[in-house]
Design an enzyme around this catalytic site. Structure first.
Site, PDB file in Angstrom:
ATOM      1  N   GLU A 160       0.829  -1.225   0.000  1.00  0.00           N
ATOM      2  CA  GLU A 160       0.000   0.000   0.000  1.00  0.00           C
ATOM      3  C   GLU A 160       0.857   1.265   0.000  1.00  0.00           C
ATOM      4  OE1 GLU A 160      -2.991  -0.254   3.104  1.00  0.00           O
ATOM      5  OE2 GLU A 160      -4.106  -1.749   1.972  1.00  0.00           O
TER       6      GLU A 160
ATOM      7  N   GLU B 292      -5.572  -8.533  -0.298  1.00  0.00           N
ATOM      8  CA  GLU B 292      -6.278  -8.210   0.956  1.00  0.00           C
ATOM      9  C   GLU B 292      -7.744  -8.026   0.589  1.00  0.00           C
ATOM     10  OE1 GLU B 292      -4.764  -5.299   3.696  1.00  0.00           O
ATOM     11  OE2 GLU B 292      -2.692  -5.688   3.071  1.00  0.00           O
TER      12      GLU B 292
HETATM   13  O1  AHR Z   1      -5.113  -6.054   6.985  1.00  0.00           O
HETATM   14  C1  AHR Z   1      -4.980  -4.923   7.772  1.00  0.00           C
HETATM   15  C2  AHR Z   1      -4.279  -3.775   7.046  1.00  0.00           C
HETATM   16  O2  AHR Z   1      -5.090  -3.307   6.016  1.00  0.00           O
HETATM   17  C3  AHR Z   1      -2.992  -4.100   6.375  1.00  0.00           C
HETATM   18  O3  AHR Z   1      -1.896  -4.059   7.220  1.00  0.00           O
HETATM   19  C4  AHR Z   1      -2.875  -3.019   5.343  1.00  0.00           C
HETATM   20  O4  AHR Z   1      -2.140  -3.404   4.217  1.00  0.00           O
HETATM   21  C5  AHR Z   1      -4.300  -2.662   5.027  1.00  0.00           C
HETATM   22  O5  AHR Z   1      -4.525  -1.305   5.070  1.00  0.00           O
END
Ligand code: AHR
Length: 541
Positions: free
Chosen positions: A197, A317
């Site tokens: 990110e 994610e």
């Molecule tokens: O999964 C939780 C968080 O969400 C992770 O660390 C990040 O990559 C995202 O913003």
């Protein structure tokens, strides 16, 4: 006319020639007639995510004092549930955590490992787990590792060092350090995320798109000089709500096209973050649009580079996460200014969301969406695995249990094999304020020629009504001619209380129950999907 019950019924493949029934009041119809398989099931689509965050690692997968702990300190009860979940590949060690992480801190004798501050989650990191330990855990879990490198406080040089430590043949300084640490063989990790990110203002060392494009191009180029067979993931946008969503992907992929194989996608949804409960249940519409935008950007990058390869999507994610809680805490901390000289907690209870039936239906629909795009979504990691926004919960010194969201994931991971087939759907419609008029029903299926078996996954996203469903299933067995297709099992997850949850005290309050399926005289399957439900029908020849 109803003729037989599930489990004993047979429908004939040649019935598939019949058209999908027209949209009748409250009735849905699915057909596989004339539908070509979309893609082979990518093994990594059933991935998960373990971050050094809260109690995912410490008190989750690793708890040396737990009664079920093995010789490495891994909780056996959690390992058993991970296997039952069917996870294939696990992203590690973050997440936001990785952007301040020094990988070497987690190697070597445990008593010599430094304790550090974790800037991402304001916690104290003991480094009692690291890459060597996670490699041992993943071998026990039977999962592949997808390793993320730090592009926040670090960059190319440390990524190359980590690559040497992890995959290098003995005989060089860092590979030999791994051997001394008890792992003689190269770990053989092929999938690497280059940062996490990096567009997010919350990310340690975040960058703008031009800076990251240059950094990922250089890192990926160098990593592939070492091992051309690596599969490298460039960071995409942190979410579809980022101001540079789309243009970030275009810029990064155009510059790094030659050396990267995947672009990362992240999407979280939660009920209170949606315009209404109905909109929340329709969250997969957002994911559909997300995928279309990223595919378009990746295809532009291919065109500009006059390339021949498709850059795949790594949806690394995804899931339901009530972000309000963490965002609120984080805002408070930032507003409070001042010096934070108090000690930071170790493995605090963070992001321990408790999931409802409605959450499970949304996750079921997100899994259906990912599978439906398996031609481009070739990897995905549900975030996360244990305790932290997780399908598995584990009490310190106590039991581990399955959250509601465990079931749709496990069913897909265990049964979706062979080719993905996306049926034609005729469905009653729902009104949403975020996505307009959408189908109540979403479905995807798989068929495995080798074993002669398949599965049909469905959700009814309608808050108000149950729907009668008819499925013309014969053609799913493609090429089977008039061979019979049997229903070999069927289950449904729903509850009169769509906010029902599981807990340590009531671990099976919510679980799938048998779905009654009838096989009609024309071979079609007929059943009712309750409002807000997820279902799976197993089929065999
Ligand atoms: O999964 C939780 C968080 O969400 C992770 O660390 C990040 O990559 C995202 O913003």
């Amino acid at each position: 006319m109803v003729s037989k019950q599930a489990g004993v019924g047979e429908s004939r493949a040649d019935s598939a020639a019949q058209a999908v029934a027209p949209d009748q009041a409250e009735q849905a119809a699915l057909s596989f007639a004339g539908v070509e398989p979309k893609a082979q099931v990518p093994a990594r689509i059933f991935g998960s995510f373990v971050e050094h965050l809260g109690r995912c690692v410490y008190g989750g997968i690793y708890e040396p004092g737990h009664p079920s702990a093995d010789e490495d300190g891994f909780r056996q009860d959690v390992l058993d549930l991970v296997k039952e979940l069917g996870v294939t590949c696990v992203r590690y060690p973050g997440g936001n955590f990785v952007s301040g992480y020094r990988w070497e801190d987690g190697t070597g004798p445990r008593e010599l490992r430094p304790v550090r501050r974790d800037l991402a989650w304001h916690a104290t990191e003991s480094n009692q787990m690291g890459i060597d330990d996670f490699y041992r855990w993943s071998r026990k879990a039977g999962t592949e590792i997808m390793l993320a490198v730090n592009m926040g406080t670090r960059g190319l040089a440390e990524a190359l060092d980590e690559l040497e430590y992890v995959n290098g043949a003995p005989g060089t300084a860092l590979a030999d350090r791994r051997v001394r640490n008890g792992i003689p063989e190269p770990m053989g990790i092929s999938m690497w995320c280059i940062g996490n990110e990096m567009d997010g203002p919350w990310q340690v060392g975040h960058m703008n798109q031009e800076e990251y494009a240059a950094a990922v191009e250089r890192a990926a180029h160098a990593m592939k000089l070492v091992e051309p067979g690596l599969e490298l993931v460039a960071c995409g946008s942190s979410s579809a709500h980022m101001p540079t969503f789309g243009s970030w992907e275009r810029t990064v992929l155009t510059q790094a096209y030659e050396h990267v194989d995947f672009v990362s996608c992240h999407a979280y949804y939660y009920e209170r973050g949606a315009a209404s409960l109905q909109d929340f249940l329709a969250s997969s519409e957002d994911m559909e649009a997300f995928i279309a935008t990223v595919v378009a950007a990746a295809d532009d990058a291919r065109a500009v580079n006059k390339g021949s390869k498709d850059i795949a999507l790594s949806f690394d994610e995804w899931g339901v996460w009530n972000q309000e809680v963490w965002n609120g805490e984080e805002n408070e901390r930032q507003q409070a200014k001042g010096l934070h000289t108090e000690p930071w907690p170790q493995a605090p209870h963070q992001l321990e969301d408790i999931y409802t039936v409605a959450d499970a239906v949304v996750e079921g629909s997100l899994m259906i969406t990912l599978l439906s795009h398996a031609d481009r979504v070739r990897s995905a990691s549900r975030a996360q695995l244990v305790n932290v926004i997780a399908p598995i919960m584990a009490e310190e010194g106590g039991p581990a249990w399955k959250q509601t969201i465990f079931y749709p994931f496990a069913e897909a991971a265990q049964r979706v094999k062979g080719s993905i087939v996306v049926p034609r759907v005729s469905s009653p419609k729902l009104e949403t304020s975020s996505y307009g008029r959408v189908d109540a029903l979403k479905a995807v299926a798989s068929w495995d020629q080798e074993s002669g078996s398949g599965v049909l996954l469905m959700v009814n996203r309608d808050v108000e009504s149950a729907h009668q469903v008819r499925v013309d299933v014969g053609a799913l067995a493609g090429g089977a001619g008039d061979a019979a297709v049997r229903v070999s099992g069927a289950k449904v997850l729903y509850d009169a209380d769509i906010h029902a949850t599981n807990s340590a005290q009531e671990p099976y309050r919510v679980k799938p129950v048998e779905l009654p399926v009838q096989v009609e005289a024309d071979g079609q399957l007929a059943f009712e999907l309750p409002a807000v439900s997820w279902a799976a029908i197993e089929l065999s020849r």
